[in-house]
Design an enzyme around this catalytic site. Structure first.
Site, mmCIF file in Angstrom:
data_model
loop_
_atom_site.group_PDB
_atom_site.id
_atom_site.type_symbol
_atom_site.label_atom_id
_atom_site.label_comp_id
_atom_site.label_asym_id
_atom_site.label_seq_id
_atom_site.Cartn_x
_atom_site.Cartn_y
_atom_site.Cartn_z
ATOM 1 N N ASP A 6 42.602 47.529 50.049
ATOM 2 C CA ASP A 6 42.932 48.189 48.779
ATOM 3 C C ASP A 6 42.103 49.462 48.582
ATOM 4 O O ASP A 6 42.622 50.518 48.206
ATOM 5 C CB ASP A 6 42.689 47.239 47.600
ATOM 6 C CG ASP A 6 43.454 45.939 47.753
ATOM 7 O OD1 ASP A 6 44.321 45.873 48.632
ATOM 8 O OD2 ASP A 6 43.169 44.997 46.995
ATOM 9 N N GLU B 292 32.743 45.153 45.218
ATOM 10 C CA GLU B 292 33.640 44.090 44.750
ATOM 11 C C GLU B 292 33.173 42.727 45.283
ATOM 12 O O GLU B 292 33.182 41.726 44.572
ATOM 13 C CB GLU B 292 35.086 44.393 45.182
ATOM 14 C CG GLU B 292 36.056 43.312 44.798
ATOM 15 C CD GLU B 292 37.230 43.780 43.949
ATOM 16 O OE1 GLU B 292 37.437 44.991 43.815
ATOM 17 O OE2 GLU B 292 37.922 42.899 43.414
ATOM 18 N N SER C 208 36.811 53.245 28.037
ATOM 19 C CA SER C 208 38.137 53.164 28.650
ATOM 20 C C SER C 208 39.202 53.239 27.568
ATOM 21 O O SER C 208 39.156 52.476 26.590
ATOM 22 C CB SER C 208 38.296 51.843 29.413
ATOM 23 O OG SER C 208 39.662 51.647 29.701
ATOM 24 N N TYR D 20 41.966 32.851 46.404
ATOM 25 C CA TYR D 20 41.862 33.870 47.456
ATOM 26 C C TYR D 20 40.667 33.552 48.362
ATOM 27 O O TYR D 20 40.774 33.560 49.592
ATOM 28 C CB TYR D 20 41.683 35.248 46.798
ATOM 29 C CG TYR D 20 41.555 36.394 47.768
ATOM 30 C CD1 TYR D 20 42.672 37.109 48.164
ATOM 31 C CD2 TYR D 20 40.318 36.763 48.290
ATOM 32 C CE1 TYR D 20 42.557 38.172 49.054
ATOM 33 C CE2 TYR D 20 40.196 37.811 49.183
ATOM 34 C CZ TYR D 20 41.319 38.513 49.552
ATOM 35 O OH TYR D 20 41.206 39.558 50.448
ATOM 36 N N SER E 136 48.892 43.290 37.732
ATOM 37 C CA SER E 136 50.097 43.392 38.556
ATOM 38 C C SER E 136 49.794 43.255 40.045
ATOM 39 O O SER E 136 50.699 43.162 40.859
ATOM 40 C CB SER E 136 50.779 44.740 38.297
ATOM 41 O OG SER E 136 49.870 45.795 38.586
ATOM 42 N N SER F 5 44.336 47.892 40.556
ATOM 43 C CA SER F 5 43.658 48.695 39.541
ATOM 44 C C SER F 5 42.147 48.650 39.752
ATOM 45 O O SER F 5 41.469 49.662 39.563
ATOM 46 C CB SER F 5 44.042 48.247 38.136
ATOM 47 O OG SER F 5 43.793 46.881 37.993
ATOM 48 N N SER F 6 41.605 47.504 40.189
ATOM 49 C CA SER F 6 40.139 47.471 40.345
ATOM 50 C C SER F 6 39.686 48.319 41.525
ATOM 51 O O SER F 6 38.700 49.052 41.413
ATOM 52 C CB SER F 6 39.602 46.043 40.434
ATOM 53 O OG SER F 6 40.371 45.263 41.274
HETATM 54 C C1 GLA Z 1 43.927 41.571 47.878
HETATM 55 C C2 GLA Z 1 42.641 41.994 48.580
HETATM 56 C C3 GLA Z 1 42.932 42.705 49.897
HETATM 57 C C4 GLA Z 1 43.895 41.903 50.767
HETATM 58 C C5 GLA Z 1 45.109 41.450 49.958
HETATM 59 C C6 GLA Z 1 46.003 40.522 50.721
HETATM 60 O O1 GLA Z 1 44.645 42.691 47.460
HETATM 61 O O2 GLA Z 1 41.882 42.838 47.743
HETATM 62 O O3 GLA Z 1 41.726 42.965 50.575
HETATM 63 O O4 GLA Z 1 43.245 40.817 51.362
HETATM 64 O O5 GLA Z 1 44.728 40.798 48.754
HETATM 65 O O6 GLA Z 1 46.586 41.170 51.799
#
Ligand code: GLA
Length: 392
Positions: free
Chosen positions: A177, A165, A70, A227, A128, A132-133
C-alpha cells in the site's frame, strides 16, 4: 468531489493563522488489481495509485509543538501534542498515523528540529480498504522530507510508512500500500516483486474498458487481528515447507513445486493459506504478461480466479464481497471482478467494458440492496500519480 486545494489553504489560515508560507502535498490511495496477500509472502503484487487520497498543508513552527487538524475529524478539533511525546495512544485517534511517521524519522536518525502545524483532508471513503492510512503515512513522510530537507528516496518513504504502521500502529501490513502511494504512476500499475522491491510500470491500456471499484460498505470487526492471523498461518506453512525444500519465501515456489511438497504442511488451514500465496503469485505474473500482450480476457479470468482463491483458501472474503463478485461475473461485459485489499469487507475491483458500465452499476446496486439491505457505492476510477507536492 474534486478537491479545491486553495480552499484547504483558506481553512489552514483560519485555524493556524496567516504567517509564514504553508506548503501543500498529496498522497494517493491505491487499488490492487491482482496479487493479494502475497506482499508479506515474498510474492508479486500489481497495484495502482488512485486519484483520490490524502491532502496535507504544513508549516513548521518555532517551538516543538505539534498541532494537527483533520477536516474529516473536525469534531476532534486541533489535536495538540509535542515532538517530545511521540507515543501511540488510543485517545490520539487518527493522529497516531502522522505521529508514527515522525517517530520513525527520529528512530532512523532524521532529527525533526521544529514542531509543525498541519491540516489534513482525505477523500478516500473511510473503511473502504483503499489505503487511506498508507496515504496518510506517505503524505506525512513526504511533508517531513521536504520541510526539513532530508534526502530520502520515495521507496524509503514507503518503507518508513510500513515500519511505522507495523511498529507504532500495530498492523503487521506488507509493503504494497505504501509503495503504491509513494511510487504510483498515471495510467500504470506497478508490478512489484516484494522479495527484493524490484518493480516495473505496466501501462494499463484498457481502451474499451474501465476499472470500477465497488464499495460493499461493510467492514467486519477484528480486521487487523484476522490479518495478522493470516500472516502467522503463512509463516507456519513456510517453516513446514522449509523442512523439505530450500526456499526463503512462499513466493519462491511454482504451483508444481507446491503440489510436490505441500504434504509437509500438516495443518490443513495453513496448507490452504500457502496454496493461495503460491498460486496467487503465479497468477499475478501471468496476469501482467496477459496485460502486456493485450489479452484482456485472460487478465480478467485470472482476476476471477484470485477471488475464488481468497474466498475458499485464504478466507479473507466475506458474504457481502462474495455477493458483489458473483453478481459481477454474471453481467455481460464484465471481464473480471474480485475482492481487493486486506479483505473482510471493503471493496471489489472489476474490469468492465465501457458499454456495460451503466448496466453494471444499476444491476449490482439493486441486486446487492435486495440481498443485503445495504447500498453499495461505485467509483469508476482513473489511475493517478504517486505522492507529490502541490501548488497553492
Ligand atoms: C493490506 C495490507 C497490504 C497487503 C494487503 C493484502 O492492504 O496493508 O500490505 O497485505 O492487505 O494484499
Amino acid at each position: 468531489m474534486a478537491v479545491n486545494v486553495s480552499e484547504l489553504k483558506t481553512k489552514f489560515v483560519e485555524i493556524f493563522g496567516s504567517e509564514g508560507t504553508p506548503k501543500a502535498y498529496f498522497a494517493p490511495g491505491r487499488v490492487n488489481l491482482i496479487g493479494e496477500h502475497t506482499d508479506y509472502n515474498g510474492g508479486h503484487v500489481f497495484p495502482c495509485a488512485l486519484t483520490i487520497g490524502t491532502y496535507g498543508i504544513i508549516r513548521p513552527r518555532e517551538d516543538r509543538k505539534l498541532r494537527l487538524f483533520s477536516v474529516n475529524f473536525s469534531n476532534m478539533g486541533v489535536v495538540e501534542s509535542s515532538l517530545d511525546d511521540l507515543i501511540p495512544a488510543e485517545s490520539a485517534g487518527w493522529t497516531n498515523y502522522p505521529k508514527g511517521i515522525m517517530w520513525t524519522f527520529e528512530k532512523r536518525g532524521y532529527h525533526l528540529e521544529k514542531g509543525m502545524d498541519i491540516l489534513f483532508y482525505g477523500d478516500i471513503p473511510s473503511g473502504s480498504g483503499l489505503s487511506s492510512s498508507a496515504s496518510l503515512e506517505v503524505l506525512t513522510g513526504l511533508m517531513l522530507r521536504d520541510t526539513f530537507g532530508f534526502h530520502i528516496s520515495m521507496v524509503d518513504l514507503a518503507l518508513i510508512g510500513q515500519y511505522s504502521e507495523n511498529n507504532f500502529n500495530g498492523m503487521n501490513c506488507g509493503i504494497m500500500d505504501q509503495f503504491a502511494s509513494a511510487m504510483g504512476k498515471k495510467d500504470c500499475a506497478i508490478f512489484l516483486d516484494t522479495s527484493n522491491l524490484n518493480y516495473e510500470y505496466a501501462p494499463v491500456k484498457l481502451p474499451e474498458a474501465r476499472i470500477i471499484i465497488t464499495n460493499s460498505n461493510v467492514k467486519h470487526s477484528l480486521v487487523s487481528s484476522a490479518y495478522n492471523d493470516r500472516r502467522n498461518e503463512s509463516e507456519a506453512a513456510l517453516k513446514a515447507l522449509q523442512t523439505v525444500v530450500t526456499i526463503k519465501t512462499l513466493g519462491d515456489l511454482t504451483e508444481e513445486q507446491f503440489e510436490q511438497y505441500k504434504d509437509a504442511i500438516k495443518d490443513p488451514i495453513c496448507q490452504k493459506r500457502a496454496k493461495h500465496a503460491v498460486y496467487e503469485n503465479q497468477r499475478t505474473i501471468h496476469a501482467v504478461e496477459a496485460l502486456k500482450t493485450n489479452d484482456i480476457e485472460t487478465f480478467g479470468k485470472l482476476i476471477n480466479a484470485s477471488h475464488v482463491s481468497l474466498r475458499d483458501d485464504y478466507e479473507t472474503s466475506c458474504t457481502e464481497t462474495d455477493i458483489l463478485a458473483e453478481l459481477a461475473w454474471n453481467i455481460p461485459g464484465v471481464l473480471g471482478s474480485r475482492i481487493t485489499g486486506g479483505g473482510f469487507g471493503g471493496c471489489t475491483v472489476s474490469i468492465v467494458k465501457k458499454d456495460s458500465v451503466d448496466l453494471f452499476i444499476q444491476t449490482i446496486g439493486k441486486a446487492y440492496r435486495d440481498k443485503t439491505g445495504i447500498q453499495a457505492e461505485f467509483y469508476v476510477v482513473d489511475i493517478g500519480d504517486g505522492a507529490h507536492a502541490l501548488n497553492i
